[in-house]
Design a protein around this motif. Structure first.
Motif, PDB file in Angstrom:
ATOM      1  N   THR A   1      43.228  25.591  26.330  1.00  0.00           N
ATOM      2  CA  THR A   1      44.260  26.160  27.347  1.00  0.00           C
ATOM      3  C   THR A   1      44.831  25.102  28.071  1.00  0.00           C
ATOM      4  OG1 THR A   1      42.267  25.718  28.797  1.00  0.00           O
ATOM      5  CG2 THR A   1      42.026  27.572  27.781  1.00  0.00           C
TER       6      THR A   1
ATOM      7  N   ARG B   1      48.779  37.658  35.358  1.00  0.00           N
ATOM      8  CA  ARG B   1      49.726  37.734  34.075  1.00  0.00           C
ATOM      9  C   ARG B   1      49.858  39.408  33.990  1.00  0.00           C
ATOM     10  NH1 ARG B   1      44.680  37.083  30.025  1.00  0.00           N
ATOM     11  NH2 ARG B   1      44.199  35.156  31.522  1.00  0.00           N
TER      12      ARG B   1
ATOM     13  N   GLU C   1      37.696  36.878  30.813  1.00  0.00           N
ATOM     14  CA  GLU C   1      38.191  35.492  31.338  1.00  0.00           C
ATOM     15  C   GLU C   1      38.281  35.344  32.771  1.00  0.00           C
ATOM     16  OE1 GLU C   1      41.573  33.757  28.255  1.00  0.00           O
ATOM     17  OE2 GLU C   1      42.104  35.536  29.120  1.00  0.00           O
TER      18      GLU C   1
ATOM     19  N   GLU D   1      42.584  43.705  24.728  1.00  0.00           N
ATOM     20  CA  GLU D   1      43.157  42.640  25.712  1.00  0.00           C
ATOM     21  C   GLU D   1      43.064  42.833  26.936  1.00  0.00           C
ATOM     22  OE1 GLU D   1      47.192  41.734  23.131  1.00  0.00           O
ATOM     23  OE2 GLU D   1      46.827  43.580  24.239  1.00  0.00           O
TER      24      GLU D   1
ATOM     25  N   LYS E   1      44.851  34.622  26.146  1.00  0.00           N
ATOM     26  CA  LYS E   1      46.131  35.351  26.963  1.00  0.00           C
ATOM     27  C   LYS E   1      47.346  35.111  25.735  1.00  0.00           C
ATOM     28  CE  LYS E   1      48.719  33.857  31.162  1.00  0.00           C
ATOM     29  NZ  LYS E   1      48.964  32.915  32.147  1.00  0.00           N
TER      30      LYS E   1
ATOM     31  N   SER F   1      40.977  39.787  28.852  1.00  0.00           N
ATOM     32  CA  SER F   1      41.482  39.323  30.447  1.00  0.00           C
ATOM     33  C   SER F   1      40.421  39.431  31.464  1.00  0.00           C
ATOM     34  CB  SER F   1      42.905  39.894  30.668  1.00  0.00           C
ATOM     35  OG  SER F   1      43.700  39.830  29.678  1.00  0.00           O
TER      36      SER F   1
END
Length: 288
Positions: free
Chosen positions: A224, A121, A137, A130, A246, A134
Motif C-alpha cells: 500500500t 474513493r 479495508e 469490491e 483498492k 472496501s
C-alpha cells in the motif's frame, strides 16, 4: 478506569450530537483554515494553520485535564471519561460497516451509497466484491485510527494526547490528499498523522492476525502507498484468507478469493473482538 468507563459510554450511548462533538468543531476549523490560503508557499501555510489548531486543541484539552484534577475523584473520573469518549468511535464504526452488508441485501446502489460514508474513493463503479473489500479495508484501518490510536495516546499523554491525535487524524482525512490542491498544503498533516499512527497501526495489525507472522504481514503492508494502513488491512486479509484492494492502486493477499458474505461477517466479528481486547488492555495499562 477512565478508558473502561469511556468504552461503556461509547457502547451504550454512541456519539455526541454533532453540535457538541469536538471532532465536528475540528473539522469546521480545518475547513475555515483551508479557506485562508494565499498564493505562495502553501506547504508553510498549511503547516502554520495546522500548528495553530493543534495548539488550540491541545491547550483546551490540557486546561480541561488541569481543572478536573482539582475535583474529587468521584467527579474527576466520570467527567474525564465523558471528555475522552468523543476522541474515539468504536460502536459507530462497527455499525456503519455492518450497514454496508445489509445494504447489499437490498441493492448494489444502496451499498455503494452506504460505503461512500466510510471511504473517500469513488464508489459508483464498484461491484459487490469490491464493495465488501472496501468496507473491510475501512473497518481494519479505522480500528487503528478511530479506536486504538486515540486510546494509545491517552495512555501516554492523557487527554491532550488523545485529542491532538484526533485532530491530526481529522486534518489528514481532510487535507492529506495527493492532489494539486492538497499535495503541498496537507503535507504536514499527512506526515504527522503517519508518525502518530506508526505504532498503533502495527499493534492493531499483529492483534488482528493473531500470530507473529511478521514477515508475511510486513510483505502485505508494503503493497500500500500508506506506511501504516497496510498493517491492519493486510492482517485482516491474511486472517480471513481473502483478497482486499483498492482498484488500480494495490491488492492485498492477491492470490486469495474476494470476501464472501460469510467472510465479511467473520471480519466484522474479528475486528469487534480485537477492538475490545486492545481497548481493555490499554485501559489496564492506564491503571498501571
Amino acid at each position: 478506569m477512565t478508558i473502561w468507563l469511556a468504552l461503556l459510554l461509547d457502547w451504550r450511548l454512541g456519539e455526541p450530537p454533532p453540535p457538541l462533538h469536538p471532532v465536528v468543531w475540528m473539522g469546521r476549523y480545518l475547513a475555515w483554515a483551508d479557506g485562508q490560503r494565499r498564493p505562495g508557499w502553501e506547504k508553510g501555510q498549511g503547516a502554520f494553520w495546522l500548528l495553530v489548531g493543534g495548539l488550540l486543541v491541545g491547550g483546551l484539552a490540557w486546561t480541561a485535564s488541569w481543572l478536573l484534577a482539582h475535583l474529587p475523584a468521584y467527579l474527576e473520573l466520570p467527567l474525564l471519561a465523558i471528555l475522552l469518549k468523543p476522541s474515539f468511535a468504536f460502536r459507530l464504526l462497527l455499525r456503519e460497516v455492518q450497514k454496508v452488508e445489509e445494504a447489499l441485501g437490498q441493492s448494489l446502489e444502496a451499498a455503494r451509497c452506504q460505503l461512500a460514508r466510510l471511504v473517500s474513493r469513488p464508489t459508483c463503479c464498484l461491484g459487490p466484491n469490491e464493495v465488501r473489500e472496501s468496507a473491510l479495508e475501512s473497518l481494519a484501518e479505522n480500528l487503528s485510527d478511530s479506536l486504538v490510536a486515540p486510546l494509545f495516546w491517552f495512555v501516554l499523554l492523557g487527554l491532550p494526547g488523545a485529542y491532538v491525535y484526533r485532530y491530526l487524524n481529522t486534518a489528514d482525512a481532510m487535507w492529506g490528499y495527493r492532489t494539486p490542491r492538497y499535495q503541498a498544503w496537507g503535507w504536514a498533516a499527512a506526515r504527522l498523522d503517519d508518525l502518530a499512527n506508526w505504532l498503533p497501526a502495527r499493534l492493531t495489525g499483529l492483534a488482528l492476525l493473531g500470530s507473529l507472522c511478521w514477515a508475511a504481514l510486513a510483505r502485505e503492508a508494503r503493497r500500500t502507498p500508506s506506511p501504516n494502513g497496510g498493517w491492519p488491512m493486510g492482517a485482516l486479509a491474511l486472517y480471513l484468507g481473502v483478497r482486499l484492494g483498492k482498484p488500480g492502486v494495490y491488492l492485498l493477499n492477491p492470490q486469495a478469493p474476494p470476501p464472501s458474505p460469510v467472510a465479511f461477517t467473520q471480519g466484522l466479528a474479528r475486528c469487534r473482538r480485537v477492538g475490545w481486547v486492545l481497548a481493555l488492555t490499554l485501559g489496564l495499562l492506564e491503571l498501571l
